[in-house]
Write a protein that holds these residues in place. Structure first.
Motif: not given
Length: 342
Positions: A309-313
């Protein structure tokens, strides 16, 4: 940017100021005009202002879509000035002719002089208004950019924290120290190399802590140090292959993203003599692919997907493309976009 209350207020202000200026001038020169002429003057100015603003706001928005960003700033502004002034000239000429022939608003003045004076006023006011709109647009973009930059910094800090936390995990340190201890007597040269690679993983995290993106080449160099540690830990049961086109090494990805994907594969899958883990890293067009055979651990807790999720954000702030994560043919696949330096 839509036609809103602020623009309506601006039109009303213009409708009051311009006639007030002319009728003050007439009063001071002794040229008294009937009261209904003042009302018609205000109506004329208001209709002209509303019409010009309504048309030119649409032109303004269209040009911002056609020539976005700072690289096309000169082309956009020059087009704005030309097109909006052309619209202003046409609109004010139409209204001047209507109010001249229907209401005799301009008295005995020659129509060519009326048109000339009105056109000059329209061009000056329109150019000023266009400059204000462009400045307002950039001020809003600047504020949005500040917010996004701060948010991206926070997300990068979170990513770095997660990477550090995983690397200094007691089990990881314990296993790494045990590996070094076992190598000192039997393979001292390999033990030295292990310690060197181990320190490089920490050094890289410190080096990229302020960066939004890093080159794929640098990230792979860091990953090789990380892979070395993991292969020694898991002996011959971990097979990681990297096959990336040379020209793609100059592309960029968010820091620690590749290491995080490999770490996820190692953390969530069984690695044993009977079930070796195979991880393939390669590029497909403008995407970097990390693929591994799926052999999930039954005892592992359900993944929180914080890292993914962090990478997507983070990608949302630096690219229009987004990473994708999915399972296909009993393999877990992660696809992350490769970014150019443009």
């Amino acid at each position: 940017m839509k036609f809103n209350r602020k623009i309506l207020i601006a039109c009303i202000v213009i409708a009051i100021i311009i006639p007030a200026y002319f009728y003050t001038k007439f009063y001071l020169t002794g040229d008294n005009r009937p009261l209904h002429n003042i009302t018609i003057g205000w109506l004329y100015s208001f209709l002209v202002a509303v019409s010009i603003f309504t048309v030119n706001i649409k032109v303004f928005n269209w040009l911002h879509r056609k020539f976005p960003g700072e690289k096309k700033l000169i082309k956009r502004i020059s087009s704005e000035i030309l097109l909006t002034n052309f619209n202003a000239v046409i609109i004010i000429s139409i209204f001047a002719l209507i109010f001249s022939f229907v209401f005799n608003h301009f008295g005995n003045q020659e129509i060519r002089i009326v048109l000339f004076n009105n056109i000059i006023v329209a061009i000056v006011i329109n150019t000023f208004a266009t400059s204000i709109l462009e400045g307002y647009f950039y001020f809003k973009q600047w504020k949005i950019s500040l917010v996004q930059t701060e948010q991206l910094k926070r997300e990068n800090i979170q990513s770095q924290f997660e990477a550090l936390k995983n690397q200094i995990d007691p089990h990881f340190l314990f296993n790494s120290m045990n590996t070094v201890y076992s190598l000192i007597d039997t393979h001292p040269d390999k033990a030295k190399e292990f310690i060197t690679k181990f320190s490089k993983t920490y050094r890289h995290v410190l080096d990229v802590k302020e960066k939004v993106v890093v080159s794929l080449k640098d990230e792979i160099e860091f990953l090789n140090s990380y892979i070395f540690l993991q292969k020694i830990r898991h002996e011959g049961n971990l097979d990681i292959s990297i096959n990336i086109d040379a020209e793609k090494l100059n592309c960029y990805i968010p820091p620690l993203s590749l290491q995080m994907l490999v770490e996820n594969a190692i953390k969530h899958n069984i690695i044993s003599d009977n079930k070796p883990l195979k991880i393939n890293i390669f590029n497909n067009s403008n995407f970097l692919i990390v693929k591994n055979n799926l052999q999930s651990k039954n005892s592992i807790n359900e993944s929180t997907k914080i890292g993914l999720n962090n990478l997507t954000e983070r990608y949302k702030h630096i690219s229009e493309k987004a990473p994708e994560f999915y399972i296909k043919d009993n393999e877990y696949v992660a696809e992350i976009p490769l970014l150019n330096d443009e």
